[in-house]
Design an enzyme around this catalytic site. Structure first.
Site, PDB file in Angstrom:
ATOM      1  N   SER A   1       2.073 -18.187  36.018  1.00 16.03           N
ATOM      2  CA  SER A   1       2.583 -18.571  34.700  1.00 16.03           C
ATOM      3  C   SER A   1       3.984 -18.012  34.478  1.00 16.03           C
ATOM      4  CB  SER A   1       1.646 -18.060  33.604  1.00 16.03           C
ATOM      5  OG  SER A   1       0.386 -18.696  33.672  1.00 16.03           O
TER       6      SER A   1
ATOM      7  N   ARG B   1       6.462 -12.568  27.571  1.00 16.07           N
ATOM      8  CA  ARG B   1       5.023 -12.477  27.292  1.00 16.07           C
ATOM      9  C   ARG B   1       4.673 -13.232  26.019  1.00 16.07           C
ATOM     10  NH1 ARG B   1       0.665 -10.445  29.420  1.00 16.07           N
ATOM     11  NH2 ARG B   1       1.912  -9.555  31.118  1.00 16.07           N
TER      12      ARG B   1
ATOM     13  N   HIS C   1       4.544 -16.718  27.112  1.00 14.97           N
ATOM     14  CA  HIS C   1       3.305 -16.890  27.867  1.00 14.97           C
ATOM     15  C   HIS C   1       2.111 -17.057  26.925  1.00 14.97           C
ATOM     16  CE1 HIS C   1      -0.246 -15.113  30.035  1.00 14.97           C
ATOM     17  NE2 HIS C   1       0.160 -15.952  30.951  1.00 14.97           N
TER      18      HIS C   1
END
Length: 210
Positions: free
Chosen positions: A14, A42, A45
């Protein structure tokens, strides 16, 4: 069907995809430093939303102060149990830290009813009565962030990313314009998942530095 089953491989892949998309769609984008890059990536993500490249505001010492607070064993206070659930409390505990959320406590509910305020505001009031270093992590309740900004006691840092349409953008703008150290999102976007992702990214980078 063939698909990736290993959780670490899924996450690694990812982040490779995220890096590739940033290079393709924002070729001139520059992160301030490695830790800030880790935080923003993050959050992307977590949300699959690349607008976060421009939505997060960091005071100059925000990440450093959060890291120092965690190393010092501070307490993190969240505005929702969802945010608290999303934070990696096992990693926090390794630094002597604890994560608390008081929004469902009976005494908080009673205080909120008597004072005619939200439970999130009452939870901030309760947190501020406690001793020790504090980091507040808000992902859902603008009223909690407004309440904290009204108080004379200043925490070590604030992660302020409430999501929504009533007061969310305004509360985060107030945080940006305050003297508090912290990380805020601009506009309506945010959420408990975003708040937890920010803290987790900082913890994971600390682990790498250890």
């Amino acid at each position: 069907m063939q698909y990736i089953k290993h959780p670490r491989q899924i996450e690694d892949n990812s982040f490779i995809i995220i890096d590739d998309i940033i290079k393709q769609t924002h070729p001139d984008y520059q992160f301030v430093d490695r830790v800030q890059a880790a935080v923003i990536k993050r959050v992307i993500h977590t949300t699959a939303d690349f607008e976060w490249l421009t939505l997060l505001h960091f005071t100059s010492d925000a990440i450093e102060q959060i890291q120092q607070g965690i190393r010092a064993g501070c307490t993190l206070y969240t505005d929702t149990t969802m945010a608290m659930s999303g934070i990696n409390k096992r990693r926090l505990a390794e630094y002597g830290c604890e994560c608390r959320c008081y929004v469902s406590d009976n005494d908080v509910a009673q205080h909120a009813k008597e004072a005619q305020i939200t439970r999130s505001m009452a939870a901030v009031d309760k947190a501020l009565t406690e001793e020790g270093e504090k980091i507040f992590v808000f992902g859902n309740a603008p009223t909690a962030l407004f309440r904290l900004l009204e108080q004379s006691e200043k925490p070590r840092a604030v992660v302020g990313v409430p999501v929504g349409f009533v007061g969310a953008a305004e509360s985060k703008e107030a945080l940006v314009n305050s003297q508090l150290t912290g990380i805020a999102s601009i506009g309506r976007k945010g959420g408990s998942n975003v708040a937890a992702a920010i803290i987790n990214a900082i913890i994971y980078q600390m682990d790498k530095e250890a």
